[in-house]
Design a protein around this motif. Structure first.
Motif, PDB file in Angstrom:
ATOM      1  N   VAL A  50       0.847  -1.199   0.000  1.00 59.60           N
ATOM      2  CA  VAL A  50       0.000   0.000   0.000  1.00 59.60           C
ATOM      3  C   VAL A  50       0.877   1.243   0.000  1.00 59.60           C
ATOM      4  CG1 VAL A  50      -1.908  -1.156   1.184  1.00 59.60           C
ATOM      5  CG2 VAL A  50      -0.161   0.023   2.535  1.00 59.60           C
ATOM      6  N   ASN A  51       0.326   2.296  -0.569  1.00 61.63           N
ATOM      7  CA  ASN A  51       1.015   3.577  -0.601  1.00 61.63           C
ATOM      8  C   ASN A  51      -0.035   4.687  -0.582  1.00 61.63           C
ATOM      9  OD1 ASN A  51       2.162   5.869  -2.805  1.00 61.63           O
ATOM     10  ND2 ASN A  51       3.563   5.294  -1.156  1.00 61.63           N
ATOM     11  N   GLY A  52       0.085   5.596   0.394  1.00 64.60           N
ATOM     12  CA  GLY A  52      -0.799   6.750   0.455  1.00 64.60           C
ATOM     13  C   GLY A  52      -2.167   6.473   1.028  1.00 64.60           C
ATOM     14  N   ILE A  53      -2.323   5.464   1.870  1.00 63.67           N
ATOM     15  CA  ILE A  53      -3.631   5.169   2.453  1.00 63.67           C
ATOM     16  C   ILE A  53      -3.586   5.444   3.949  1.00 63.67           C
ATOM     17  CG2 ILE A  53      -3.981   3.401   0.702  1.00 63.67           C
ATOM     18  CD1 ILE A  53      -3.787   1.319   2.883  1.00 63.67           C
ATOM     19  N   GLU A  54      -4.749   5.698   4.538  1.00 66.62           N
ATOM     20  CA  GLU A  54      -4.846   6.050   5.946  1.00 66.62           C
ATOM     21  C   GLU A  54      -4.800   4.800   6.824  1.00 66.62           C
ATOM     22  OE1 GLU A  54      -8.438   8.227   6.285  1.00 66.62           O
ATOM     23  OE2 GLU A  54      -7.708   9.961   5.139  1.00 66.62           O
ATOM     24  N   GLU A  55      -4.481   5.040   8.116  1.00 61.66           N
ATOM     25  CA  GLU A  55      -4.336   3.932   9.050  1.00 61.66           C
ATOM     26  C   GLU A  55      -5.657   3.193   9.260  1.00 61.66           C
ATOM     27  OE1 GLU A  55      -1.726   2.575  10.483  1.00 61.66           O
ATOM     28  OE2 GLU A  55      -0.391   3.948   9.401  1.00 61.66           O
ATOM     29  N   GLU A  56      -6.780   3.919   9.188  1.00 57.67           N
ATOM     30  CA  GLU A  56      -8.078   3.261   9.370  1.00 57.67           C
ATOM     31  C   GLU A  56      -8.319   2.204   8.305  1.00 57.67           C
ATOM     32  OE1 GLU A  56      -7.568   6.436   9.340  1.00 57.67           O
ATOM     33  OE2 GLU A  56      -8.137   7.189  11.336  1.00 57.67           O
ATOM     34  N   LEU A  57      -7.921   2.522   7.057  1.00 48.23           N
ATOM     35  CA  LEU A  57      -8.090   1.551   5.976  1.00 48.23           C
ATOM     36  C   LEU A  57      -7.130   0.379   6.141  1.00 48.23           C
ATOM     37  CD1 LEU A  57      -9.432   0.714   3.375  1.00 48.23           C
ATOM     38  CD2 LEU A  57      -7.861   2.196   2.101  1.00 48.23           C
ATOM     39  N   VAL A  58      -5.920   0.661   6.633  1.00 49.03           N
ATOM     40  CA  VAL A  58      -4.960  -0.422   6.898  1.00 49.03           C
ATOM     41  C   VAL A  58      -5.527  -1.392   7.927  1.00 49.03           C
ATOM     42  CG1 VAL A  58      -2.667  -0.974   7.811  1.00 49.03           C
ATOM     43  CG2 VAL A  58      -2.962   0.975   6.276  1.00 49.03           C
ATOM     44  N   GLU A  59      -6.173  -0.845   8.971  1.00 52.67           N
ATOM     45  CA  GLU A  59      -6.774  -1.708   9.982  1.00 52.67           C
ATOM     46  C   GLU A  59      -7.896  -2.551   9.397  1.00 52.67           C
ATOM     47  OE1 GLU A  59      -8.009   0.772  13.164  1.00 52.67           O
ATOM     48  OE2 GLU A  59      -5.960   1.378  13.746  1.00 52.67           O
ATOM     49  N   GLN A  60      -8.677  -1.958   8.503  1.00 48.41           N
ATOM     50  CA  GLN A  60      -9.751  -2.715   7.852  1.00 48.41           C
ATOM     51  C   GLN A  60      -9.176  -3.868   7.016  1.00 48.41           C
ATOM     52  OE1 GLN A  60     -13.119  -2.741   7.832  1.00 48.41           O
ATOM     53  NE2 GLN A  60     -13.066  -1.313   9.560  1.00 48.41           N
ATOM     54  N   LEU A  61      -8.107  -3.605   6.312  1.00 48.53           N
ATOM     55  CA  LEU A  61      -7.483  -4.646   5.490  1.00 48.53           C
ATOM     56  C   LEU A  61      -6.905  -5.754   6.366  1.00 48.53           C
ATOM     57  CD1 LEU A  61      -5.683  -2.337   2.886  1.00 48.53           C
ATOM     58  CD2 LEU A  61      -7.695  -3.763   2.476  1.00 48.53           C
ATOM     59  N   ASN A  62      -6.292  -5.382   7.480  1.00 48.47           N
ATOM     60  CA  ASN A  62      -5.758  -6.391   8.403  1.00 48.47           C
ATOM     61  C   ASN A  62      -6.876  -7.240   8.989  1.00 48.47           C
ATOM     62  OD1 ASN A  62      -3.000  -5.790   8.177  1.00 48.47           O
ATOM     63  ND2 ASN A  62      -3.176  -4.078   9.607  1.00 48.47           N
ATOM     64  N   ASP A  63      -8.017  -6.619   9.278  1.00 52.26           N
ATOM     65  CA  ASP A  63      -9.154  -7.369   9.820  1.00 52.26           C
ATOM     66  C   ASP A  63      -9.675  -8.401   8.827  1.00 52.26           C
ATOM     67  OD1 ASP A  63      -8.990  -5.951  12.149  1.00 52.26           O
ATOM     68  OD2 ASP A  63     -10.555  -4.500  11.615  1.00 52.26           O
ATOM     69  N   LYS A  64      -9.445  -8.163   7.546  1.00 52.62           N
ATOM     70  CA  LYS A  64      -9.885  -9.101   6.505  1.00 52.62           C
ATOM     71  C   LYS A  64      -8.793 -10.111   6.158  1.00 52.62           C
ATOM     72  CE  LYS A  64     -13.307  -6.028   4.466  1.00 52.62           C
ATOM     73  NZ  LYS A  64     -14.422  -6.895   4.895  1.00 52.62           N
ATOM     74  N   GLU A  65      -7.832 -10.281   7.073  1.00 48.17           N
ATOM     75  CA  GLU A  65      -6.758 -11.283   6.941  1.00 48.17           C
ATOM     76  C   GLU A  65      -5.911 -11.032   5.697  1.00 48.17           C
ATOM     77  OE1 GLU A  65      -8.609 -15.093   7.099  1.00 48.17           O
ATOM     78  OE2 GLU A  65      -9.045 -14.955   9.247  1.00 48.17           O
ATOM     79  N   ILE A  66      -5.584  -9.776   5.463  1.00 50.84           N
ATOM     80  CA  ILE A  66      -4.673  -9.388   4.394  1.00 50.84           C
ATOM     81  C   ILE A  66      -3.382  -8.894   5.022  1.00 50.84           C
ATOM     82  CG2 ILE A  66      -4.285  -7.811   2.456  1.00 50.84           C
ATOM     83  CD1 ILE A  66      -7.277  -7.743   2.011  1.00 50.84           C
ATOM     84  N   GLN A  70       3.464  -1.553   3.972  1.00 54.01           N
ATOM     85  CA  GLN A  70       3.394  -0.141   3.595  1.00 54.01           C
ATOM     86  C   GLN A  70       4.706   0.316   2.961  1.00 54.01           C
ATOM     87  OE1 GLN A  70       1.323   2.633   6.139  1.00 54.01           O
ATOM     88  NE2 GLN A  70       0.837   1.020   7.618  1.00 54.01           N
ATOM     89  N   TYR A  71       4.575   1.132   1.918  1.00 50.56           N
ATOM     90  CA  TYR A  71       5.718   1.692   1.194  1.00 50.56           C
ATOM     91  C   TYR A  71       5.581   3.217   1.192  1.00 50.56           C
ATOM     92  CZ  TYR A  71       6.606  -3.033  -0.583  1.00 50.56           C
ATOM     93  OH  TYR A  71       6.872  -4.380  -0.685  1.00 50.56           O
ATOM     94  N   ASP A  72       6.669   3.892   1.603  1.00 52.58           N
ATOM     95  CA  ASP A  72       6.657   5.359   1.610  1.00 52.58           C
ATOM     96  C   ASP A  72       6.980   5.925   0.232  1.00 52.58           C
ATOM     97  OD1 ASP A  72       6.056   5.380   4.316  1.00 52.58           O
ATOM     98  OD2 ASP A  72       8.174   5.273   4.884  1.00 52.58           O
ATOM     99  N   GLN A  73       7.962   5.325  -0.423  1.00 54.18           N
ATOM    100  CA  GLN A  73       8.348   5.780  -1.760  1.00 54.18           C
ATOM    101  C   GLN A  73       8.246   4.615  -2.731  1.00 54.18           C
ATOM    102  OE1 GLN A  73      12.272   7.453  -1.435  1.00 54.18           O
ATOM    103  NE2 GLN A  73      11.567   9.308  -0.402  1.00 54.18           N
ATOM    104  N   LEU A  74       7.817   4.930  -3.931  1.00 53.08           N
ATOM    105  CA  LEU A  74       7.587   3.883  -4.928  1.00 53.08           C
ATOM    106  C   LEU A  74       7.982   4.392  -6.301  1.00 53.08           C
ATOM    107  CD1 LEU A  74       6.356   1.002  -5.064  1.00 53.08           C
ATOM    108  CD2 LEU A  74       4.218   2.070  -5.757  1.00 53.08           C
TER     109      LEU A  74
END
Length: 368
Positions: A50-66, A70-74
């Motif tokens: 992932v790049n440029g997404i908020e922590e809330e969305l990261v938590e949602q993705l983790n809850d779905k067993e993903i 995270q990448y800062d530069q790409l």
């Protein structure tokens, strides 16, 4: 009485044939054990960069067993995905949402795409609910002159791209290259094993042993003789699959032919080797559960990464593991010879080992 005598004779014959009896009793147990661990193995979680997404969305993705990385530069998304073995990469720039899927396992990619879309939709609905709540609070505060922005009430669009295949790709597109290689392997193994066994049972090999011929000459003679027909069979299967059945072919057809010829060589030598331990066509057929069925399990039809470590070690000792991987790389992913040369070298290594074992088997069992 005659029926009883016949039954008695068959029972005595089976009891005396220890090899057939052992294969009848042990082979099903081995296959059932492999199937049990294969089907009960935990599937690995998809890896998403992932790049440029908020922590809330990261938590949602983790809850779905993903598994989220995270990448800062790409710089190059495709190179990063291949290097880090990612199943997908999610980028959000303002209102633009872009998902890149590797799609080397179409079923895994579709599941990942669905989970990402669900997580984004949930966060979008959550944001809309917050905006609505704020709007109601403003109404209750009796501030009609202040404009209230409800935000975007539409679920954001997600643009999806694929490294391999497309949105129309199915599991069979990834499976068909493996099936082509397996059928070549299976029929060459069967024909060579039974053909050489017939040479023994008809006495041809005994007459050949009476001549001053070396064991290696016998091995190479049968290898070249049966190999010519194996080449013809391989060419027919490959060209029929690609030209008539129109199976997906992204890479070079000649690389596909080269891989299948390597598989045919290994199958030919394996069939000749196992024929040394069979006294009849019936016994030769009994080697199929031990020698052939595991080739199906470990050819790539089922994801190797989700298997226990001890099964992954077994998979790397199976020729179809390398043949299936090389065929998928060429036919489905469109990779070149440089990417599959390691698999080809391993297949040639199998062939050399089987040649040596054939020479040893001739000495031990055929007393040349």
């Amino acid at each position: 009485m005659r029926t009883i005598a016949l039954v008695k004779r068959i029972c005595i014959q089976m009891v005396r044939d220890k090899r057939t009896l052992a294969l009848m009793m042990i082979a099903p147990l081995v296959i059932l054990t492999l199937l049990h661990y294969l089907l009960s193995a935990d599937t690995s979680s998809p890896r998403l960069g992932v790049n440029g997404i908020e922590e809330e969305l990261v938590e949602q993705l983790n809850d779905k067993e993903i598994e989220v990385i995270q990448y800062d530069q790409l710089k190059n998304t495709n190179q990063v995905m291949k290097h880090d073995h990612l199943d997908g990469f999610l980028q959000i720039e303002g209102e633009e949402i872009h998902l890149t899927l590797t799609n080397d396992q179409p079923s895994t990619s579709k599941v990942l795409q669905t989970k990402v879309l669900q997580a984004i939709s949930f966060e979008s609905a959550k944001e809309q609910a917050n905006n609505l709540s704020k709007f109601l609070q403003d109404i209750q505060s009796d501030l009609p002159n202040i404009p209230v922005n409800l935000g975007n009430t539409k679920t954001p669009d997600m643009h999806t791209s694929y490294i391999y295949g497309s949105s129309e790709t199915t599991f069979f597109d990834q499976l068909s290259p493996i099936l082509v290689g397996f059928f070549v392997f299976f029929f060459v193994f069967l024909i060579s094993g039974i053909g050489l066994l017939r040479e023994r049972t008809t006495g041809t090999l005994d007459r050949l042993m009476a001549t001053p011929i070396l064991r290696r000459d016998i091995v190479f003679g049968y290898l070249i003789g049966y190999g010519l027909f194996a080449i013809i069979q391989t060419l027919i299967v490959v060209f029929y699959a690609v030209k008539v059945l129109d199976i997906m072919l992204v890479g070079s057809l000649w690389n596909v032919v080269l891989i299948n010829l390597s598989l045919a060589l290994v199958a030919l030598l394996l069939g000749i080797l196992l024929s040394a331990f069979a006294n009849s066509e019936f016994q030769m057929m009994q080697f199929i559960p031990i020698a052939i069925i595991p080739q199906v399990f470990f050819a790539g039809i089922l994801p190797i990464e989700g298997m226990p470590e001890w099964m992954q070690m077994i998979a790397k000792c199976v020729p179809m593991y390398y043949g299936g991987n090389a065929l998928v790389d060429v036919m489905y992913k469109g990779l070149g010879l440089d990417s599959i040369k390691s698999d080809l070298f391993v297949l040639l290594g199998f062939a050399l080992v089987f040649i040596v074992l054939n020479i040893v088997a001739l000495k031990k069992y055929r007393k040349i």
